[in-house]
Design an enzyme around this catalytic site. Structure first.
Site, PDB file in Angstrom:
ATOM      1  N   LYS A 112       0.817  -1.209   0.000  1.00 33.72           N
ATOM      2  CA  LYS A 112       0.000   0.000   0.000  1.00 33.72           C
ATOM      3  C   LYS A 112       0.860   1.273   0.000  1.00 33.72           C
ATOM      4  O   LYS A 112       0.430   2.317  -0.466  1.00 33.72           O
ATOM      5  CB  LYS A 112      -0.934   0.026   1.213  1.00 33.72           C
TER       6      LYS A 112
HETATM    7  C1  LIG Z   1      -4.073  -4.847   0.044  1.00 41.94           C
HETATM    8  C2  LIG Z   1      -3.251  -6.059  -0.002  1.00 41.94           C
HETATM    9  C3  LIG Z   1      -3.491  -7.076  -0.935  1.00 41.94           C
HETATM   10  C4  LIG Z   1      -4.634  -7.018  -1.913  1.00 41.94           C
HETATM   11  O1  LIG Z   1      -4.454  -6.007  -2.871  1.00 41.94           O
HETATM   12  P1  LIG Z   1      -5.712  -5.461  -3.707  1.00 41.94           P
HETATM   13  O2  LIG Z   1      -5.175  -4.338  -4.506  1.00 41.94           O
HETATM   14  O3  LIG Z   1      -6.734  -5.043  -2.706  1.00 41.94           O
HETATM   15  O4  LIG Z   1      -6.190  -6.610  -4.546  1.00 41.94           O
HETATM   16  C5  LIG Z   1      -2.635  -8.170  -0.946  1.00 41.94           C
HETATM   17  N1  LIG Z   1      -1.630  -8.280  -0.055  1.00 41.94           N
HETATM   18  C6  LIG Z   1      -1.369  -7.328   0.859  1.00 41.94           C
HETATM   19  C7  LIG Z   1      -0.268  -7.530   1.827  1.00 41.94           C
HETATM   20  C8  LIG Z   1      -2.169  -6.187   0.918  1.00 41.94           C
HETATM   21  O5  LIG Z   1      -1.901  -5.244   1.835  1.00 41.94           O
END
Ligand SMILES: *Cc1c(COP(=O)(O)O)cnc(C)c1O
Length: 495
Positions: A112
């Protein structure tokens, strides 16, 4: 040429990039999409000569056309700096024949950070451009990682407030500690007595609440979103796919033009959608493989063409993927339906009332770039252990889901193209699950204690994000029921 953004539920609505970033969600509840996906228009050789920041500037200029080059460069410089523990920003690691694209080198050690370290800067510039006279309230639901990354990104950013809701029992101990210890004058966080989908639906309902918007405006506030429904998050995520491809060429692992598959551990469908956009721009990507955990609503969707969230919600060791309503899929549906806004609105209405919808055979055909798989809890743990024993490389449970799905895909299809696996979190963030997968003897220890064992097992230094939560003071203790989110927001804002 100026690029405008339309709502997935109403093609007549057209706004500038900065306006789309500033508002987050379209007023009709739809998601903003670019009216066309711009071409890459850069050779792979040119890209291979660029560093991460240059790649980010070059790509974002194509999407955010009402930002000046100067403005974008300044946003990029503020975002991708020493907050990342490597100059490469998103390094590739090769293990067992596949490439792990490590997206967890930022401040909160999950992917993120790739987008949330730049979003606050894009948002401030967007506010200035649109002469926004209200304080922007970032309202965010999190399955664990977005919340902290958004809080870290927006903390003490002038003209903004940030409010985060997370599922009380649905995040890891480290994730929770990261959130409840976040400093900043403008930061609030509450634990929801419910799951992520309830938090996300609650947030969406607040966005769509016209009366509440007026009430907020009267108090000098306006909502925006840091969730991946905001186009200002999606576009920065395209960058690392282009960057990774160019690096593979630069390192001599592939030749320019070779097709590379991408495997993405998926929850809200933002990360994999960015890969799809990269492919649409002209990046030579082959299959886009969507990896789910036991909440395999997306796997079933790609297999059958029916999206059905009416099923048991399972808490897994990959909590950031414990999602049954995958918001960004709406953007893909819209494209697969030939930009049919009315059809998309109707499917989303069905999803809301009955929890399911279907796509047509023609739409399914347009999704042929995608493949899908899933890993159950046993397979996830097994993959962590297998890769560790074979190569010494330690991955977190989200990445392990993708890694398992990647190998199953390779076995099933015999497709020998190189695979890039999106590695979305540092193993430190999920030390308990990771270490007990490697050796059940670790299972006896407390998660915080286990962090001390991580450096020797993983061969990685303890990241700053972990060092700083050890002694930090708990600052946030609010809990609320999903029905009371509005009251909670009012209280935080002093309304
Ligand atoms: C948010 C997240 C995901 C999923 O990603 P999306 O874009 O919501 O599909 C997978 N792994 C981690 C560690 C995340 O923080």
């Amino acid at each position: 040429m100026e690029l405008y953004y339309k709502s997935t539920r109403n093609s007549d609505l057209k706004v500038s990039a900065s306006k789309a970033i500033l508002t987050g969600l379209a007023p009709d509840g739809g998601l903003f999409v670019p009216e066309r996906i711009p071409a890459l228009a850069l050779s792979i050789e040119e890209l291979a000569a660029m560093d991460y920041q240059e790649t980010a500037c070059a790509l974002m200029q194509k999407f955010f056309t009402d930002f000046t080059e100067e403005e974008l460069r300044s946003c990029v410089e503020k975002a991708y700096d020493e907050k990342f523990d490597t100059e490469e920003i998103a390094p590739l690691a090769k293990a067992d024949g596949n490439y792990y694209l490590e997206l967890f080198h930022g401040a909160t050690i999950a992917f993120k950070d790739m987008a949330l370290s730049i979003l606050p800067h894009l948002m401030t510039v967007a506010a200035r451009k649109n002469h926004a006279d209200k304080e922007i309230v970032i309202l965010t639901a999190t399955s664990g990682d977005t919340g902290k990354a958004a809080m870290a990104g927006f903390a003490d950013v002038e003209g903004t407030r940030i409010i985060v809701f997370y599922p009380r029992d649905g995040v890891s101990k480290v994730q929770k500690l990261q959130m409840v210890t976040q400093k900043g004058r403008n930061v609030d966080v509450a634990a929801i007595r419910g799951n992520f989908d309830q938090a996300q639906s609650g947030v969406k309902a607040l966005f769509e609440d016209r009366e509440f918007a007026e009430e907020l405006a009267a108090h000098g506030y306006q909502f925006s979103s840091a969730n991946s429904i905001n186009i200002g998050r999606l576009v920065p995520q395209i960058v690392y796919y282009v960057y990774a491809y160019a690096r593979l060429v630069k390192y001599g692992e592939i030749c320019p033009g070779d097709l590379v598959n991408v495997v993405v551990p998926t929850g809200n469908f933002g990360n994999i959608l960015a890969a799809y956009y990269a492919k649409q721009m002209g990046l030579p990507l082959g299959r886009l493989i969507c990896a789910s955990n036991e909440n395999k609503v997306l796997y079933d969707f790609f297999r059958t063409g029916t999206y059905d969230k009416n099923r048991e919600f399972v808490l897994t060791t990959s909590p950031s993927m414990d999602i049954l309503i995958s918001s960004n899929l709406e953007r893909l549906l819209y494209l697969a339906a030939g930009e049919d806004a009315a059809g998309t609105a109707e499917r989303m209405r069905k999803l809301q009332v009955s929890g399911r919808y279907e796509i047509t055979a023609a739409m399914k055909e347009r999704l042929a770039d995608f493949d899908a798989g899933y890993a159950d809890e046993r397979e996830t743990a097994e993959e962590i252990r297998r890769l560790y024993e074979k190569t010494g490389y330690v991955i977190d449970p989200h990445t392990a889901v993708a890694s398992h799905v990647c190998r199953e895909y390779q076995k099933r299809t015999g497709d020998g193209r190189p695979c890039v696996i999106a590695s979305t979190a540092s193993p430190y963030k999920f030390a308990g699950s990771v270490l007990s997968a490697i050796d059940p003897a670790f299972g006896a220890k407390d998660e915080m204690e286990l962090l001390a064992d991580m450096p020797s097992v993983s061969g990685r230094e303890t990241p700053m994000a972990i060092r700083e939560i050890r002694e930090a003071e708990v600052l946030h203790k609010t809990e609320c029921d999903p029905e009371d989110m509005k009251e909670c927001v009012k209280r935080f804002l002093g309304m």
